[in-house]
Design a protein around this motif. Structure first.
Motif, short mmCIF file in Angstrom:
data_model
loop_
_atom_site.label_atom_id
_atom_site.label_comp_id
_atom_site.label_asym_id
_atom_site.label_seq_id
_atom_site.Cartn_x
_atom_site.Cartn_y
_atom_site.Cartn_z
N LEU A 1 0.58 -1.48 -0.27
CA LEU A 1 -0.07 0.15 -0.20
C LEU A 1 0.92 0.97 0.29
O LEU A 1 0.73 2.02 -0.91
CB LEU A 1 -0.82 0.46 0.97
CG LEU A 1 -2.00 1.21 1.36
CD1 LEU A 1 -2.71 1.28 0.21
CD2 LEU A 1 -2.49 1.28 2.67
N LEU B 1 -2.41 4.86 -7.40
CA LEU B 1 -4.11 3.75 -6.24
C LEU B 1 -4.96 5.34 -7.05
O LEU B 1 -5.21 6.02 -5.81
CB LEU B 1 -3.80 4.34 -5.22
CG LEU B 1 -4.89 4.56 -3.41
CD1 LEU B 1 -5.01 2.03 -4.34
CD2 LEU B 1 -4.37 3.59 -2.73
N ILE C 1 -7.03 -0.70 -6.41
CA ILE C 1 -7.34 -0.60 -4.83
C ILE C 1 -7.63 -2.71 -4.67
O ILE C 1 -6.47 -3.51 -3.80
CB ILE C 1 -8.44 -0.19 -3.72
CG1 ILE C 1 -8.76 0.68 -3.89
CG2 ILE C 1 -8.92 -1.30 -2.90
CD1 ILE C 1 -9.49 1.93 -3.48
N ALA D 1 -14.68 -3.60 -1.94
CA ALA D 1 -13.78 -2.58 -2.68
C ALA D 1 -15.14 -1.48 -3.34
O ALA D 1 -15.44 -2.13 -4.04
CB ALA D 1 -12.47 -2.73 -3.60
N ASP E 1 -13.68 4.16 -1.35
CA ASP E 1 -12.17 3.01 -0.87
C ASP E 1 -11.38 3.98 -1.13
O ASP E 1 -10.13 4.25 -0.50
CB ASP E 1 -11.98 1.79 -0.83
CG ASP E 1 -12.87 1.18 -0.18
OD1 ASP E 1 -13.07 1.80 1.05
OD2 ASP E 1 -14.30 0.62 -0.15
N VAL E 2 -11.04 4.71 -2.53
CA VAL E 2 -9.67 5.33 -2.97
C VAL E 2 -9.28 6.33 -2.23
O VAL E 2 -8.56 5.96 -1.51
CB VAL E 2 -9.75 5.51 -4.00
CG1 VAL E 2 -8.32 6.57 -4.56
CG2 VAL E 2 -10.80 5.08 -5.75
N PHE F 1 -7.87 4.30 1.20
CA PHE F 1 -7.09 4.37 1.42
C PHE F 1 -5.74 4.88 1.41
O PHE F 1 -4.95 4.52 1.97
CB PHE F 1 -6.94 2.51 0.21
CG PHE F 1 -7.41 1.82 0.18
CD1 PHE F 1 -6.02 0.35 0.44
CD2 PHE F 1 -8.87 1.09 0.72
CE1 PHE F 1 -6.52 -0.65 0.42
CE2 PHE F 1 -8.70 0.37 0.65
CZ PHE F 1 -8.08 -0.73 0.09
N THR G 1 -11.55 -0.51 2.82
CA THR G 1 -10.58 -0.03 3.45
C THR G 1 -9.99 -0.57 4.98
O THR G 1 -9.02 -0.93 5.56
CB THR G 1 -10.72 1.79 3.74
OG1 THR G 1 -10.81 1.54 2.29
CG2 THR G 1 -9.64 2.31 4.34
#
Length: 209
Positions: free
Chosen positions: A13, A26, A32, A46, A50-51, A54, A119
């Motif tokens: 990540l 990302l 993701i 996802a 969530d972008v 994250f 996430t």
């Protein structure tokens, strides 16, 4: 699945971003889902929302690595503990469908998460995996690549705690840069020596008429 495996979640990540180069991979739900690897069931949770989430977790994990790399052990632990408190997991014994040579289940520890979103699930696993690595090997085993401008995160698993780069590619690039810098310095010093020698030579006496 061994607990040490989960520490790689944090590295994957963090390394989706290269701040010095202005790069960030990302950006989509697909990017993701790729981070989950073989954990396809968790990846399916996802969504577009969530972008941003994250990216927030990524910044906090990078801060852990940066603190550890700077020798600020207490800060690194405090930052990681805050993630562990916010994203808890439940350790469970699992065998899945794996079997050993005798046909018995291949029992191992598994981190079961109960997230409200993708996430939370990923962050819980990444933080716990990193915590296991840190307590098993030491805070100084969390590093940031020294090959500028890379600064990718890595986990040092070398026997003598000697790792300094995130990959062989960065190590080679750094070694080549260091070699060229030494050659330039040698050339400059050689030129200065020649100029000094030429200046120090006495001039020939002029012939009187």
């Amino acid at each position: 699945m061994e607990l040490a495996y989960y520490s790689d979640y944090a590295v994957r990540l963090v390394n989706t971003e290269e701040p010095a180069r202005g790069k960030d991979s990302l950006t989509t739900v697909e990017s993701i889902r790729d981070l989950f690897g073989a954990n396809a069931q968790a990846a399916r949770r996802a969504t577009d929302a969530d972008v941003t989430r994250f990216r927030s977790v990524r910044a906090r994990l990078r801060a852990v690595f940066e603190a550890a790399d700077s020798g600020e052990e207490t800060l690194a632990v405090d930052l990681l503990n805050s993630l562990l408190l916010e994203f808890p997991v439940s350790p469970q014994i699992s065998g899945h469908d794996a079997r050993d040579e005798d046909g018995k289940p291949d029992w191992h520890m598994h981190l079961a998460d109960h997230p409200s979103n993708a996430t939370a699930g990923f962050a819980a696993i990444a933080a716990m995996g990193l915590a296991f690595h840190l307590t098993s090997h030491g805070v100084d085993r969390l590093g940031m690549c020294e090959a500028a401008p890379c600064r990718n995160a890595y986990l040092d698993t070398s026997t003598n705690r000697s790792r300094r780069y995130c990959s062989d590619r960065c190590a080679t690039r750094a070694n080549v840069a260091a070699y060229r810098a030494r050659k330039r310095l040698e050339t400059e010093r050689s030129g200065e020596t020649r100029r000094t020698a030429a200046t120090a030579q006495p001039s020939s006496p002029s012939t009187e008429r």
